[in-house]
Write an enzyme that holds these catalytic residues in place. Sequence first.
Site, PDB file in Angstrom:
ATOM      1  N   ASP A  18       0.816  -1.227   0.000  1.00  0.00           N
ATOM      2  CA  ASP A  18       0.000   0.000   0.000  1.00  0.00           C
ATOM      3  C   ASP A  18       0.842   1.268   0.000  1.00  0.00           C
ATOM      4  O   ASP A  18       0.421   2.311   0.505  1.00  0.00           O
ATOM      5  CB  ASP A  18      -0.968   0.021   1.207  1.00  0.00           C
ATOM      6  CG  ASP A  18      -1.788  -1.245   1.278  1.00  0.00           C
ATOM      7  OD1 ASP A  18      -2.305  -1.654   0.236  1.00  0.00           O
ATOM      8  OD2 ASP A  18      -1.871  -1.840   2.368  1.00  0.00           O
ATOM      9  N   GLU A  19       2.033   1.197  -0.588  1.00  0.00           N
ATOM     10  CA  GLU A  19       2.906   2.378  -0.615  1.00  0.00           C
ATOM     11  C   GLU A  19       2.492   3.371  -1.699  1.00  0.00           C
ATOM     12  O   GLU A  19       2.916   4.529  -1.664  1.00  0.00           O
ATOM     13  CB  GLU A  19       4.374   1.975  -0.862  1.00  0.00           C
ATOM     14  CG  GLU A  19       5.001   1.107   0.210  1.00  0.00           C
ATOM     15  CD  GLU A  19       4.810  -0.371  -0.057  1.00  0.00           C
ATOM     16  OE1 GLU A  19       4.092  -0.721  -1.016  1.00  0.00           O
ATOM     17  OE2 GLU A  19       5.370  -1.187   0.703  1.00  0.00           O
ATOM     18  N   GLY A  50       3.693  12.467   1.721  1.00  0.00           N
ATOM     19  CA  GLY A  50       4.284  13.492   2.582  1.00  0.00           C
ATOM     20  C   GLY A  50       3.212  14.486   3.013  1.00  0.00           C
ATOM     21  O   GLY A  50       3.236  15.009   4.134  1.00  0.00           O
ATOM     22  N   ASP A  51       2.241  14.732   2.143  1.00  0.00           N
ATOM     23  CA  ASP A  51       1.170  15.695   2.427  1.00  0.00           C
ATOM     24  C   ASP A  51       0.351  15.317   3.665  1.00  0.00           C
ATOM     25  O   ASP A  51      -0.171  16.181   4.352  1.00  0.00           O
ATOM     26  CB  ASP A  51       0.227  15.794   1.213  1.00  0.00           C
ATOM     27  CG  ASP A  51      -0.277  14.428   0.769  1.00  0.00           C
ATOM     28  OD1 ASP A  51       0.561  13.592   0.379  1.00  0.00           O
ATOM     29  OD2 ASP A  51      -1.493  14.175   0.844  1.00  0.00           O
ATOM     30  N   ARG A  85       3.727 -28.704  -7.054  1.00  0.00           N
ATOM     31  CA  ARG A  85       3.694 -29.248  -8.424  1.00  0.00           C
ATOM     32  C   ARG A  85       2.349 -29.857  -8.793  1.00  0.00           C
ATOM     33  O   ARG A  85       2.270 -30.833  -9.510  1.00  0.00           O
ATOM     34  CB  ARG A  85       4.850 -30.233  -8.629  1.00  0.00           C
ATOM     35  CG  ARG A  85       6.191 -29.526  -8.483  1.00  0.00           C
ATOM     36  CD  ARG A  85       7.330 -30.441  -8.286  1.00  0.00           C
ATOM     37  NE  ARG A  85       7.259 -31.113  -7.015  1.00  0.00           N
ATOM     38  CZ  ARG A  85       8.179 -31.947  -6.558  1.00  0.00           C
ATOM     39  NH1 ARG A  85       9.225 -32.217  -7.305  1.00  0.00           N
ATOM     40  NH2 ARG A  85       8.072 -32.515  -5.391  1.00  0.00           N
ATOM     41  N   GLN A 126       2.256  -5.944  -3.345  1.00  0.00           N
ATOM     42  CA  GLN A 126       2.518  -6.037  -1.900  1.00  0.00           C
ATOM     43  C   GLN A 126       3.821  -5.275  -1.578  1.00  0.00           C
ATOM     44  O   GLN A 126       4.213  -4.425  -2.350  1.00  0.00           O
ATOM     45  CB  GLN A 126       2.589  -7.492  -1.410  1.00  0.00           C
ATOM     46  CG  GLN A 126       1.243  -8.231  -1.423  1.00  0.00           C
ATOM     47  CD  GLN A 126       0.843  -8.728  -2.793  1.00  0.00           C
ATOM     48  OE1 GLN A 126       1.596  -9.370  -3.487  1.00  0.00           O
ATOM     49  NE2 GLN A 126      -0.378  -8.434  -3.190  1.00  0.00           N
ATOM     50  N   GLY A 168      -4.238  -4.273  -4.607  1.00  0.00           N
ATOM     51  CA  GLY A 168      -5.213  -3.274  -5.035  1.00  0.00           C
ATOM     52  C   GLY A 168      -4.440  -2.019  -5.358  1.00  0.00           C
ATOM     53  O   GLY A 168      -4.091  -1.259  -4.463  1.00  0.00           O
ATOM     54  N   HIS A 169      -4.103  -1.848  -6.624  1.00  0.00           N
ATOM     55  CA  HIS A 169      -3.301  -0.689  -7.020  1.00  0.00           C
ATOM     56  C   HIS A 169      -4.223   0.453  -7.451  1.00  0.00           C
ATOM     57  O   HIS A 169      -4.926   0.340  -8.443  1.00  0.00           O
ATOM     58  CB  HIS A 169      -2.322  -1.095  -8.134  1.00  0.00           C
ATOM     59  CG  HIS A 169      -1.239  -2.014  -7.624  1.00  0.00           C
ATOM     60  ND1 HIS A 169      -0.275  -2.577  -8.415  1.00  0.00           N
ATOM     61  CD2 HIS A 169      -0.967  -2.445  -6.372  1.00  0.00           C
ATOM     62  CE1 HIS A 169       0.531  -3.322  -7.672  1.00  0.00           C
ATOM     63  NE2 HIS A 169       0.114  -3.255  -6.435  1.00  0.00           N
ATOM     64  N   THR A 170      -4.158   1.538  -6.678  1.00  0.00           N
ATOM     65  CA  THR A 170      -5.107   2.637  -6.891  1.00  0.00           C
ATOM     66  C   THR A 170      -4.476   3.725  -7.757  1.00  0.00           C
ATOM     67  O   THR A 170      -3.371   4.179  -7.484  1.00  0.00           O
ATOM     68  CB  THR A 170      -5.512   3.247  -5.525  1.00  0.00           C
ATOM     69  OG1 THR A 170      -5.953   2.180  -4.687  1.00  0.00           O
ATOM     70  CG2 THR A 170      -6.616   4.265  -5.672  1.00  0.00           C
ATOM     71  N   THR A 173      -6.070 -11.667   2.787  1.00  0.00           N
ATOM     72  CA  THR A 173      -7.160 -11.034   2.036  1.00  0.00           C
ATOM     73  C   THR A 173      -8.176 -12.091   1.580  1.00  0.00           C
ATOM     74  O   THR A 173      -9.179 -11.754   0.970  1.00  0.00           O
ATOM     75  CB  THR A 173      -6.613 -10.292   0.796  1.00  0.00           C
ATOM     76  OG1 THR A 173      -5.957 -11.251  -0.040  1.00  0.00           O
ATOM     77  CG2 THR A 173      -5.646  -9.190   1.169  1.00  0.00           C
ATOM     78  N   SER A 186       5.577  12.417  -3.622  1.00  0.00           N
ATOM     79  CA  SER A 186       4.175  12.477  -4.020  1.00  0.00           C
ATOM     80  C   SER A 186       3.411  13.264  -2.967  1.00  0.00           C
ATOM     81  O   SER A 186       3.572  13.034  -1.771  1.00  0.00           O
ATOM     82  CB  SER A 186       3.630  11.054  -4.139  1.00  0.00           C
ATOM     83  OG  SER A 186       2.238  11.092  -4.311  1.00  0.00           O
ATOM     84  N   ARG A 243      -6.220   0.322   7.991  1.00  0.00           N
ATOM     85  CA  ARG A 243      -4.785  -0.003   8.087  1.00  0.00           C
ATOM     86  C   ARG A 243      -4.242   0.480   9.422  1.00  0.00           C
ATOM     87  O   ARG A 243      -4.633   1.540   9.905  1.00  0.00           O
ATOM     88  CB  ARG A 243      -4.017   0.675   6.954  1.00  0.00           C
ATOM     89  CG  ARG A 243      -4.429   0.157   5.585  1.00  0.00           C
ATOM     90  CD  ARG A 243      -3.622   0.820   4.475  1.00  0.00           C
ATOM     91  NE  ARG A 243      -4.116   0.406   3.177  1.00  0.00           N
ATOM     92  CZ  ARG A 243      -4.288   1.221   2.121  1.00  0.00           C
ATOM     93  NH1 ARG A 243      -3.982   2.491   2.214  1.00  0.00           N
ATOM     94  NH2 ARG A 243      -4.738   0.744   0.985  1.00  0.00           N
ATOM     95  N   LYS A 262       2.288   2.115  -5.236  1.00  0.00           N
ATOM     96  CA  LYS A 262       2.990   1.637  -6.444  1.00  0.00           C
ATOM     97  C   LYS A 262       2.181   1.914  -7.714  1.00  0.00           C
ATOM     98  O   LYS A 262       2.729   2.318  -8.725  1.00  0.00           O
ATOM     99  CB  LYS A 262       3.273   0.129  -6.335  1.00  0.00           C
ATOM    100  CG  LYS A 262       4.243  -0.218  -5.210  1.00  0.00           C
ATOM    101  CD  LYS A 262       4.395  -1.711  -5.041  1.00  0.00           C
ATOM    102  CE  LYS A 262       3.193  -2.388  -4.464  1.00  0.00           C
ATOM    103  NZ  LYS A 262       2.893  -2.101  -3.059  1.00  0.00           N
TER     104      LYS A 262
END
Length: 423
Positions: A13-14, A332-333, A143, A224, A40-42, A129, A412, A305, A16
């Site tokens: 959740d960084e 950062g905001d 296998r 992840q 879950g890439h937002t 999840t 960002s 989170r 990406k």
Amino acid sequence: MAVDLLLGLQWGDEGKGKIVDVLTSNYDIIARFQGGPNAGHTLEFDGIKHVLRTIPSGIFHDQAVNLIGNGVVIDPVVFVQELDGLDQFDIDYKKKLIISRKAHIILPTHRLLDAASETSKGKAKIGSTLKGIGPTYMDKTGRNGIRIGDLEMGTWKTKYRNLANKHEELIKFHDVDIQYNLPEMEEEFFKAIDRLKELSFIDSEEYLQQAQKNGKSILAEGAQGSLLDIDFGTYPFVTSSNTTAAGACTGLGVSPRQIGEVYGIFKAYTTRVGSGPFPTELFNEIGAKMAKVGHEFGAVTGRPRRCGWLDLVALKYTCQINGVTQLMMMKGDVLSGFDKLKVCTAYKYKGEKITHLPYNIEPENLTPLYAEFDCWEEDLTAMTTASKFPKELNEYIEFLEKELEIPIKIVSVGPDRTQTIHR
Ligand code: IMP
């Protein structure tokens, strides 16, 4: 041309998805190499917010081909829902989205097994999840798995039946109350497989080798975070794939010698979803403020989170194992207007000060030691250039760069594509 990598350096959740989307205009191919719909890439642009699960985050750019690599696990049902969600964008999937024949398929019974296994663990649960990730990778390494390429052969349904029967036995073994209607789930699954088969299945390692020979630029997109890596993460509270740089080699079939830049993404603070140790976690109003201002709710499960201060010891560790060459600091905001900021620079571990991540980071053994910083007051979200950054933000960034010995190239300051500042 080298293959560049983009990886999360914390517990996922960084951000990406956002950065891949921002960088995609520089690349011809965007390739996912591990994980599955647990991701879950937002992405946000032109007033639209979109969450991608298995599809790489370059899908919204006309020039980019998006590859789902052999290291990924695909749930056809979720995948088709994802395609449906993209209908409004008029994307030519046949050309823009290609899938490795060697990627493994998540079966309905993998999802059920995940639920049965988690329930049987009680309080010790991983906080999965529940997308069937663990059981699918278990069948891969055991296998027994079914791969995308099997769908082109006549015999896969027999293999499917045998595996699903075995899974039902395993579900019984867990001896927990899991209600399900398998025929209904299978109807949905087989329908989704028919839709999936309309896409292009390829020998992706060969495709990538040829692409490189032809001068195409490639970005490998991690899912992840490094602290969820099956080997180097906070085991057993991890996911079931190698989320670190090495995973890109095995998950795409590129050699270590072909890797170029390694972009490492981290939040200006730390978050984690699911169970497991988190040394800098805050249980007070500061953590609650981070969660509220940062909208820290899981993109896949909606779970809140856990939030805490930036952990530089853990971040140094993940920079090292990934060979990060450039850093990107997200959100950062969110920290604007905090009273003071803290960064964990060492741990007190069994009475001694240490600066590495020990084998056991459970809270009873370990206390974080912090450096303290003044915080900036200014709202960063409308800033467009680093020259306008407040002095305190520059001090925070420069401290991290000095400690990590890696430049922070992007900061960002909001979720939108445009809120991305290059330094
Ligand atoms: P699983 O991979 O779904 O089984 O989940 C294992 C652990 O990894 C749980 O703690 C999840 O919350 C966490 N996890 C899995 N995928 C993500 C992700 O994309 N972002 C953050 N955490 C994740």
